[in-house]
Design a protein around this motif. Structure first.
Motif, mmCIF file in Angstrom:
data_model
loop_
_atom_site.group_PDB
_atom_site.id
_atom_site.type_symbol
_atom_site.label_atom_id
_atom_site.label_comp_id
_atom_site.label_asym_id
_atom_site.label_seq_id
_atom_site.Cartn_x
_atom_site.Cartn_y
_atom_site.Cartn_z
ATOM 1 N N GLN A 152 0.827 -1.209 0.000
ATOM 2 C CA GLN A 152 0.000 0.000 0.000
ATOM 3 C C GLN A 152 0.860 1.257 0.000
ATOM 4 O O GLN A 152 0.605 2.203 -0.757
ATOM 5 N N THR A 153 1.870 1.272 0.845
ATOM 6 C CA THR A 153 2.714 2.467 0.923
ATOM 7 C C THR A 153 3.553 2.638 -0.344
ATOM 8 O O THR A 153 3.796 3.763 -0.770
ATOM 9 N N VAL A 154 3.975 1.555 -0.950
ATOM 10 C CA VAL A 154 4.727 1.641 -2.212
ATOM 11 C C VAL A 154 3.841 2.233 -3.312
ATOM 12 O O VAL A 154 4.268 3.126 -4.063
ATOM 13 N N ILE A 155 2.610 1.757 -3.418
ATOM 14 C CA ILE A 155 1.671 2.266 -4.428
ATOM 15 C C ILE A 155 1.436 3.753 -4.227
ATOM 16 O O ILE A 155 1.508 4.538 -5.182
ATOM 17 N N LEU A 156 1.162 4.149 -3.007
ATOM 18 C CA LEU A 156 0.893 5.557 -2.734
ATOM 19 C C LEU A 156 2.139 6.412 -2.875
ATOM 20 O O LEU A 156 2.078 7.545 -3.369
ATOM 21 N N GLY A 157 3.289 5.876 -2.466
ATOM 22 C CA GLY A 157 4.537 6.619 -2.595
ATOM 23 C C GLY A 157 4.890 6.928 -4.037
ATOM 24 O O GLY A 157 5.447 7.983 -4.341
ATOM 25 N N ALA A 158 4.540 6.035 -4.948
ATOM 26 C CA ALA A 158 4.812 6.260 -6.368
ATOM 27 C C ALA A 158 3.841 7.257 -6.988
ATOM 28 O O ALA A 158 4.153 7.891 -7.992
ATOM 29 N N ALA A 159 2.663 7.427 -6.390
ATOM 30 C CA ALA A 159 1.616 8.236 -6.995
ATOM 31 C C ALA A 159 1.511 9.655 -6.431
ATOM 32 O O ALA A 159 0.977 10.539 -7.094
ATOM 33 N N PHE A 160 2.005 9.866 -5.218
ATOM 34 C CA PHE A 160 1.826 11.155 -4.565
ATOM 35 C C PHE A 160 3.173 11.825 -4.290
ATOM 36 O O PHE A 160 4.191 11.163 -4.129
ATOM 37 N N ASP A 161 3.135 13.164 -4.211
ATOM 38 C CA ASP A 161 4.345 13.932 -3.930
ATOM 39 C C ASP A 161 4.760 13.810 -2.470
ATOM 40 O O ASP A 161 5.947 13.816 -2.155
ATOM 41 N N GLU A 162 3.784 13.749 -1.593
ATOM 42 C CA GLU A 162 4.042 13.640 -0.161
ATOM 43 C C GLU A 162 3.194 12.512 0.408
ATOM 44 O O GLU A 162 2.011 12.403 0.094
ATOM 45 N N VAL A 163 3.790 11.691 1.258
ATOM 46 C CA VAL A 163 3.069 10.624 1.941
ATOM 47 C C VAL A 163 3.316 10.803 3.436
ATOM 48 O O VAL A 163 4.457 10.858 3.881
ATOM 49 N N VAL A 164 2.230 10.904 4.189
ATOM 50 C CA VAL A 164 2.312 11.047 5.637
ATOM 51 C C VAL A 164 1.766 9.760 6.248
ATOM 52 O O VAL A 164 0.635 9.362 5.974
ATOM 53 N N LEU A 165 2.574 9.109 7.053
ATOM 54 C CA LEU A 165 2.153 7.894 7.757
ATOM 55 C C LEU A 165 1.743 8.270 9.170
ATOM 56 O O LEU A 165 2.412 9.053 9.817
ATOM 57 N N TYR A 166 0.633 7.702 9.623
ATOM 58 C CA TYR A 166 0.228 7.934 11.004
ATOM 59 C C TYR A 166 -0.417 6.677 11.556
ATOM 60 O O TYR A 166 -0.843 5.796 10.813
ATOM 61 N N GLN A 167 -0.482 6.596 12.850
ATOM 62 C CA GLN A 167 -1.108 5.455 13.517
ATOM 63 C C GLN A 167 -2.471 5.874 14.030
ATOM 64 O O GLN A 167 -2.584 6.794 14.825
ATOM 65 N N ASP A 168 -3.512 5.194 13.563
ATOM 66 C CA ASP A 168 -4.846 5.482 14.089
ATOM 67 C C ASP A 168 -5.219 4.444 15.145
ATOM 68 O O ASP A 168 -4.395 3.624 15.539
ATOM 69 N N ALA A 169 -6.465 4.464 15.552
ATOM 70 C CA ALA A 169 -6.902 3.566 16.624
ATOM 71 C C ALA A 169 -7.177 2.146 16.135
ATOM 72 O O ALA A 169 -7.396 1.255 16.948
ATOM 73 N N ALA A 170 -7.152 1.899 14.834
ATOM 74 C CA ALA A 170 -7.506 0.581 14.284
ATOM 75 C C ALA A 170 -6.287 -0.333 14.203
ATOM 76 O O ALA A 170 -5.928 -0.818 13.143
ATOM 77 N N GLN A 171 -5.657 -0.572 15.324
ATOM 78 C CA GLN A 171 -4.483 -1.436 15.331
ATOM 79 C C GLN A 171 -4.842 -2.906 15.171
ATOM 80 O O GLN A 171 -4.005 -3.717 14.813
ATOM 81 N N ARG A 172 -6.087 -3.243 15.450
ATOM 82 C CA ARG A 172 -6.646 -4.564 15.189
ATOM 83 C C ARG A 172 -5.723 -5.720 15.587
ATOM 84 O O ARG A 172 -5.355 -6.558 14.766
ATOM 85 N N GLY A 173 -5.333 -5.722 16.844
ATOM 86 C CA GLY A 173 -4.560 -6.835 17.362
ATOM 87 C C GLY A 173 -3.056 -6.649 17.342
ATOM 88 O O GLY A 173 -2.324 -7.491 17.859
ATOM 89 N N ARG A 174 -2.573 -5.579 16.759
ATOM 90 C CA ARG A 174 -1.121 -5.335 16.745
ATOM 91 C C ARG A 174 -0.738 -4.438 17.911
ATOM 92 O O ARG A 174 -1.525 -3.633 18.389
ATOM 93 N N ALA A 175 0.497 -4.574 18.326
ATOM 94 C CA ALA A 175 1.019 -3.748 19.409
ATOM 95 C C ALA A 175 1.181 -2.307 18.936
ATOM 96 O O ALA A 175 1.328 -2.038 17.735
ATOM 97 N N ASP A 176 1.167 -1.383 19.880
ATOM 98 C CA ASP A 176 1.351 0.027 19.585
ATOM 99 C C ASP A 176 2.651 0.229 18.797
ATOM 100 O O ASP A 176 3.715 -0.249 19.214
ATOM 101 N N GLY A 177 2.571 0.865 17.639
ATOM 102 C CA GLY A 177 3.743 1.151 16.815
ATOM 103 C C GLY A 177 4.109 0.048 15.831
ATOM 104 O O GLY A 177 4.955 0.254 14.957
ATOM 105 N N GLU A 178 3.503 -1.103 15.928
ATOM 106 C CA GLU A 178 3.889 -2.232 15.082
ATOM 107 C C GLU A 178 3.562 -1.993 13.603
ATOM 108 O O GLU A 178 4.382 -2.287 12.727
ATOM 109 N N VAL A 179 2.381 -1.458 13.307
ATOM 110 C CA VAL A 179 2.014 -1.198 11.908
ATOM 111 C C VAL A 179 2.945 -0.141 11.326
ATOM 112 O O VAL A 179 3.422 -0.273 10.186
ATOM 113 N N MET A 180 3.235 0.896 12.082
ATOM 114 C CA MET A 180 4.141 1.951 11.597
ATOM 115 C C MET A 180 5.525 1.387 11.285
ATOM 116 O O MET A 180 6.176 1.821 10.339
ATOM 117 N N ALA A 181 5.974 0.418 12.034
ATOM 118 C CA ALA A 181 7.289 -0.176 11.811
ATOM 119 C C ALA A 181 7.330 -0.977 10.511
ATOM 120 O O ALA A 181 8.387 -1.103 9.902
#
Length: 120
Positions: free
Chosen positions: A89-118
């Motif tokens: 997902q990030t590769v697709i968006l990174g190729a299409a947009f000038d700026e990509v901002v990653l953030y962690q929302d509340a939908a971690q869905r079973g992952r530890a805090d910060g795990e998706v961002m990593a």
């Protein structure tokens, strides 16, 4: 439409429903909601898989744009996705947009805090 047809709704009812459908935040929150904010077009879409990102990019590419304007995207990955899907997902968006901002929302869905961002 198929579900309405399957339960024998009339074609007039189906047609009316389709004609009145809007992807706004009241009717379909997070499903390609297009808004204007201070002269910028803002799209809120809760797609969370590579196919959804490709569809988003194709839709944005089809929209009129002013040359020289920056195209930005903000993404948060859902925790119940495979690492490879989150990365894709990030590769697709990174190729299409000038700026990509990653953030962690509340939908971690079973992952530890910060795990998706990593994964990104």
């Amino acid at each position: 439409m198929a579900a309405a047809w399957a339960v024998n709704l009339s074609w007039d009812t189906i047609r009316s429903g389709l004609a009145s459908f809007a992807t706004d935040s009241q009717n379909a929150p997070g499903r390609f909601n297009v808004m204007d904010f201070r002269g910028a077009t803002v799209i809120a879409d809760y797609g969370h898989n590579p196919d959804a990102m490709r569809a988003l990019v194709a839709a944005v590419d089809a929209m009129p744009a002013t040359p020289g304007q920056t195209r930005s995207v903000v993404i948060s990955g859902a925790g119940d996705r495979r690492d490879s899907d989150i990365t894709d997902q990030t590769v697709i968006l990174g190729a299409a947009f000038d700026e990509v901002v990653l953030y962690q929302d509340a939908a971690q869905r079973g992952r530890a805090d910060g795990e998706v961002m990593a994964v990104h």
